[in-house]
Design an enzyme around this catalytic site. Sequence first.
Site, PDB file in Angstrom:
ATOM      1  N   CYS A  26       0.845  -1.235   0.086  1.00 43.82           N
ATOM      2  CA  CYS A  26      -0.048   0.067   0.020  1.00 43.82           C
ATOM      3  C   CYS A  26       0.626   1.217   0.058  1.00 43.82           C
ATOM      4  CB  CYS A  26      -1.096   0.077   0.986  1.00 43.82           C
ATOM      5  SG  CYS A  26      -0.137  -0.250   2.906  1.00 43.82           S
ATOM      6  N   HIS A  82      -1.489   0.513   7.233  1.00 49.96           N
ATOM      7  CA  HIS A  82      -2.452   0.806   6.080  1.00 49.96           C
ATOM      8  C   HIS A  82      -2.068   2.223   5.503  1.00 49.96           C
ATOM      9  CE1 HIS A  82      -4.902   0.123   2.491  1.00 49.96           C
ATOM     10  NE2 HIS A  82      -5.918   1.067   3.099  1.00 49.96           N
ATOM     11  N   ASP A 100      -8.129   5.535  -1.574  1.00 52.55           N
ATOM     12  CA  ASP A 100      -7.863   4.283  -0.891  1.00 52.55           C
ATOM     13  C   ASP A 100      -8.056   3.046  -2.050  1.00 52.55           C
ATOM     14  OD1 ASP A 100      -7.324   1.845   0.540  1.00 52.55           O
ATOM     15  OD2 ASP A 100      -8.581   2.283   2.260  1.00 52.55           O
TER      16      ASP A 100
END
Length: 223
Positions: A26, A82, A100
């Site tokens: 990520c 994250h 996202d």
Amino acid sequence: MATTTDPGSGSGSYNIPQFDHTPFYCEENVYMLCKKLCTSGIADAKGSDLFVVFISNEKKQIPLWHQKASHRADGVTLWDYHVICVQKKRDGDSPDLVWDLDSSLPFPSPLWRYVADSIRPSVQLFSEYRRYFRIVHAPVFLRCFASDRRHMKDSSGNWIADPPQHDPIVAEDGTVHNLNEYMDVRGTDVSRCETSLVDLVYSQNLGVVIGQSQLEEFFSLMS
């Protein structure tokens, strides 16, 4: 191919597959996302309206809802950390946006909706699941961040998950790996959410750290 409409402007749609996305990377996905938003004209060319947000805690256990990786109906996933991108809208009429690539919410989503539906600060959690947010100004992040992906190899040197196709990210000063410094987010690092803290985010290589109920407040303090 799924498309979603920009909730900030009311026009324009974005194909999620047009952005680089490698599962379990990520931080690199957001790095490439910021670059793409800048070059495509969706964000300021220098990224002045973009902020990279690392979400984690001491235990490396943070729940987020509406995540594509989940097998549950509510989409909850327990990540070790994250990373998302927040775009600050300064025109007064459009909401701040969250980008996202791992979320099943609209892409992008208004910040208020992402907080309510994905972070859910009103949900009572055990202390080991409390979320903290390291916020880094994107221009700083794009200059300073580096990852040689060592965290994604096992003790034998094999990949835990296949890496992105692009080369590992090297910082402008030649640093080859500092991901651990960004993902190390602790409750003891949390600062009071006030204007002086917002000012610091533009100059600190590792940004600033706030608590799980302060995300909307932090961006509301920006002029």
